[in-house]
Design a protein around this motif. Structure first.
Motif, PDB file in Angstrom:
ATOM      1  N   UNK A 106       0.856  -1.183   0.000  1.00 45.11           N
ATOM      2  CA  UNK A 106       0.000   0.000   0.000  1.00 45.11           C
ATOM      3  C   UNK A 106       0.895   1.236   0.000  1.00 45.11           C
ATOM      4  N   UNK A 107       0.778   2.038  -1.047  1.00 44.14           N
ATOM      5  CA  UNK A 107       1.659   3.206  -1.207  1.00 44.14           C
ATOM      6  C   UNK A 107       0.829   4.463  -1.474  1.00 44.14           C
ATOM      7  N   UNK A 108       0.032   4.907  -0.499  1.00 45.64           N
ATOM      8  CA  UNK A 108      -0.802   6.096  -0.719  1.00 45.64           C
ATOM      9  C   UNK A 108       0.036   7.347  -0.914  1.00 45.64           C
ATOM     10  N   UNK A 109      -0.560   8.317  -1.589  1.00 47.33           N
ATOM     11  CA  UNK A 109       0.119   9.594  -1.846  1.00 47.33           C
ATOM     12  C   UNK A 109      -0.332  10.182  -3.159  1.00 47.33           C
ATOM     13  N   UNK A 110      -0.182   9.412  -4.228  1.00 46.29           N
ATOM     14  CA  UNK A 110      -0.772   9.856  -5.502  1.00 46.29           C
ATOM     15  C   UNK A 110      -2.292   9.875  -5.328  1.00 46.29           C
ATOM     16  N   UNK A 126      12.672 -10.966  -4.769  1.00 47.66           N
ATOM     17  CA  UNK A 126      11.976  -9.787  -5.265  1.00 47.66           C
ATOM     18  C   UNK A 126      12.484  -9.472  -6.669  1.00 47.66           C
ATOM     19  N   UNK A 127      11.594  -9.529  -7.657  1.00 48.00           N
ATOM     20  CA  UNK A 127      12.022  -9.398  -9.045  1.00 48.00           C
ATOM     21  C   UNK A 127      11.682  -8.029  -9.635  1.00 48.00           C
ATOM     22  N   UNK A 128      10.457  -7.542  -9.390  1.00 46.90           N
ATOM     23  CA  UNK A 128      10.009  -6.300 -10.038  1.00 46.90           C
ATOM     24  C   UNK A 128       8.882  -5.667  -9.240  1.00 46.90           C
ATOM     25  N   UNK A 129       8.737  -4.353  -9.427  1.00 49.35           N
ATOM     26  CA  UNK A 129       7.558  -3.662  -8.908  1.00 49.35           C
ATOM     27  C   UNK A 129       6.778  -3.042 -10.065  1.00 49.35           C
ATOM     28  N   UNK A 130       5.467  -3.119  -9.941  1.00 49.46           N
ATOM     29  CA  UNK A 130       4.563  -2.443 -10.858  1.00 49.46           C
ATOM     30  C   UNK A 130       4.031  -1.262 -10.058  1.00 49.46           C
ATOM     31  N   UNK A 131       4.635  -0.114 -10.299  1.00 47.40           N
ATOM     32  CA  UNK A 131       4.531   1.000  -9.355  1.00 47.40           C
ATOM     33  C   UNK A 131       3.397   1.963  -9.644  1.00 47.40           C
ATOM     34  N   UNK A 132       2.614   1.699 -10.708  1.00 48.87           N
ATOM     35  CA  UNK A 132       1.502   2.590 -11.003  1.00 48.87           C
ATOM     36  C   UNK A 132       1.959   4.024 -11.145  1.00 48.87           C
ATOM     37  N   UNK A 133       1.264   4.939 -10.454  1.00 48.41           N
ATOM     38  CA  UNK A 133       1.642   6.352 -10.473  1.00 48.41           C
ATOM     39  C   UNK A 133       2.352   6.755  -9.183  1.00 48.41           C
ATOM     40  N   UNK A 134       2.766   5.777  -8.390  1.00 46.42           N
ATOM     41  CA  UNK A 134       3.530   6.095  -7.183  1.00 46.42           C
ATOM     42  C   UNK A 134       4.949   6.489  -7.553  1.00 46.42           C
ATOM     43  N   UNK A 140       7.732  11.194  -9.593  1.00 44.40           N
ATOM     44  CA  UNK A 140       6.721  10.477  -8.821  1.00 44.40           C
ATOM     45  C   UNK A 140       5.357  11.064  -9.186  1.00 44.40           C
ATOM     46  N   UNK A 141       4.294  10.389  -8.783  1.00 40.30           N
ATOM     47  CA  UNK A 141       2.953  10.814  -9.141  1.00 40.30           C
ATOM     48  C   UNK A 141       2.543  12.113  -8.467  1.00 40.30           C
ATOM     49  N   UNK A 142       1.729  12.877  -9.150  1.00 43.69           N
ATOM     50  CA  UNK A 142       1.245  14.140  -8.599  1.00 43.69           C
ATOM     51  C   UNK A 142       0.264  13.840  -7.464  1.00 43.69           C
ATOM     52  N   UNK A 143       0.350  14.571  -6.354  1.00 45.78           N
ATOM     53  CA  UNK A 143      -0.489  14.260  -5.196  1.00 45.78           C
ATOM     54  C   UNK A 143      -1.713  15.160  -5.069  1.00 45.78           C
ATOM     55  N   UNK A 144      -2.357  15.458  -6.184  1.00 49.20           N
ATOM     56  CA  UNK A 144      -3.504  16.383  -6.134  1.00 49.20           C
ATOM     57  C   UNK A 144      -4.719  15.824  -6.850  1.00 49.20           C
ATOM     58  N   UNK A 162       6.330   9.143   2.714  1.00 54.81           N
ATOM     59  CA  UNK A 162       6.424   7.975   3.590  1.00 54.81           C
ATOM     60  C   UNK A 162       6.329   6.675   2.794  1.00 54.81           C
ATOM     61  N   UNK A 163       5.432   6.637   1.805  1.00 49.24           N
ATOM     62  CA  UNK A 163       5.286   5.421   1.001  1.00 49.24           C
ATOM     63  C   UNK A 163       6.579   5.069   0.274  1.00 49.24           C
TER      64      UNK A 163
END
Length: 469
Positions: A106-110, A126-134, A140-144, A162-163
């Motif tokens: 769980x990576x809240x912020x975007x 651990x091979x890969x992350x699918x990070x979305x807009x985080x 990094x993703x816009x937080x608005x 924090x995420x």
């Protein structure tokens, strides 16, 4: 194990197909889902899960249609609330796909429900992350963009800090980063043209991942220079949360050939917008009166989303031959589901039916320079803010009139004046000219845009590197 990125340039968006031992997970699918079903069928595999990294704002995801067609389970991260069946995962919950594991971080912020999906291979590594807009490459993703949240963008930026530091930066440097977007997306400020990276490189080069960065510094830098989001973002996010019409239904309604008379009758009866997606050169020479130009060869879907404010707007299409279905599809990707058909035979059929046509005067940069010797003609520069600030024509008769906000700025210009319109190369100026002409303004397009104007002796401001703006 197989990982395939399915990248769509118009949206600068990456969807992902992950397969192991005949089981498939799709991450952030596009609206048209048959491609994923066909791929799984070809590989004799079954789509088991559809992972959504968050409620996307810049496109309508295909998660609902794909789940309905395959029986796969839609999975969101914590805090997500949907109006359709979906599984809301817990932080650190895991899902098996064949011999591999997907772990929810769980990576809240975007947004509040944003999740990063960690792929753990069959050996437990651990091979890969699918990070979305985080996490993007370079940004990094816009937080608005949180839907109906009482939290401020500063609150969300603080969560994002924090995420990143608690969930992503502790991962090993060799973990592969698969983001949701690349350069060209409005979901961030400084996205890389690369679409796949390594976490260790991001820790070294991404400004937002500096090891010595304080939370206050992060919040300030992430929010600095963020422009207002396009008007369709909140509407697309709500569609992704609440649901939408099946893409098959949208395509069936929109991919319909119409004669010139049928086209005109529907336009009048339904109050339909006539959207012409040919090239700018073709449009200025001949178009249907009051039609709007947004060429399918450019940044089509984002410009439609920025400029057509009503997602329910009935739309009729004038397209190049063979591009009818593609145009309906690309409109649906950003939530415009009310296409009512296209003009069969294009503009030639309209002419052959004896219907009226209009044109836009388009002149060269050299002719503009001749007409502007006294600095008295009205020039509208429709480029973005950063482009304009970096360099533009000098003079009290030169006005910055960004295409992004054209609908908000109509009251600043006068229908009694003639306006000469330019952008960087010619695509956006014809979009702007078509909108202005349809609303009764007198416009002349400057072919070749600022790239051509730079070669004339017209006075210009000194170039300023965009990075210093």
């Amino acid at each position: 194990m197989k990982i395939e990125q399915i990248y769509t340039g118009c949206l600068a968006q990456g969807a992902y197909y992950i397969e192991s031992e005949g089981e498939v997970a799709i991450i952030d699918p596009l609206r048209e889902t048959q491609q994923y079903i066909d791929k799984a069928t070809k590989e004799h595999a079954t789509i088991k899960y559809i992972f959504e990294t968050h409620f996307h704002a810049d496109f309508v995801s295909g998660h609902i249609d794909l789940a309905n067609k395959t029986g796969a389970t839609i999975i969101f991260g914590p805090n997500a609330k949907t109006d359709y069946d979906a599984y809301i995962a817990k932080d650190n919950e895991t899902f098996k796909i064949g011999k591999i594991t997907i772990k929810v971080l769980h990576t809240p912020g975007h947004t509040l429900e944003s999740a990063t999906y960690l792929l753990i291979d069959e050996n437990g590594k651990d091979h890969a992350i699918f990070s979305g807009d985080t996490l993007f490459l370079g940004d990094v993703g816009r937080p608005d963009l949180a839907i109906k949240s009482d939290l401020t963008k500063e609150d969300l930026a603080s969560m994002l800090y924090d995420s990143l530091r608690n969930k992503i930066m502790p991962l090993a440097d060799d973990v592969i980063v698969y983001p949701a977007h690349g350069a060209g997306s409005a979901c961030g400020k400084n996205l890389s043209k690369e679409t796949v990276g390594i976490l260790g490189e991001q820790k070294q080069t991404n400004y937002a991942l500096r090891a010595d960065m304080t939370k206050d510094e992060f919040v300030k830098e992430v929010l600095d220079g963020i422009l207002p989001p396009p008007q369709y973002f909140a509407k697309n996010a709500q569609m992704n949360k609440s649901g939408y019409t099946s893409f098959d239904t949208v395509l069936e309604k929109g991919d319909v050939a119409l004669t010139a008379q049928e086209f005109e009758n529907i336009a009048n009866h339904e109050g339909a917008l006539v959207l012409d997606v040919r090239t700018e050169q073709e449009f200025v020479k001949a178009h249907i009166p009051n039609s709007i130009f947004i060429g399918i060869h450019g940044g089509f879907a984002p410009w439609v989303g920025a400029l057509i404010t009503n997602l329910q707007q009935p739309i009729l299409l004038v397209t190049p031959k063979g591009k009818e279905k593609e145009t309906v599809t690309r409109l649906s990707r950003v939530g415009y589901d009310n296409t009512l058909g296209y003009l069969e035979g294009g503009i030639d059929a309209w002419k052959d039916a004896g219907k009226d046509i209009e044109f836009i005067e388009s002149i060269s940069a050299e002719i503009l320079a001749e007409r502007n010797k006294n600095g008295t003609i009205e020039i509208l520069d429709v480029r973005k803010d950063g482009e304009y600030k970096s360099e533009h024509l000098k003079g009290d008769n030169v006005h910055h009139f960004p295409l992004d906000y054209i609908n908000n700025n109509m009251n600043t210009i006068n229908k009694k004046s003639n306006y000469y319109v330019h952008c960087a190369g010619g695509y956006r100026s014809v979009i702007a000219a078509s909108i202005l002409k349809a609303r009764g303004f007198n416009v002349i397009d400057i072919a070749g845009g600022y790239a051509a104007l730079k070669k004339t002796d017209l006075p210009k401001t000194d170039f300023v590197c965009p990075s210093t703006l």
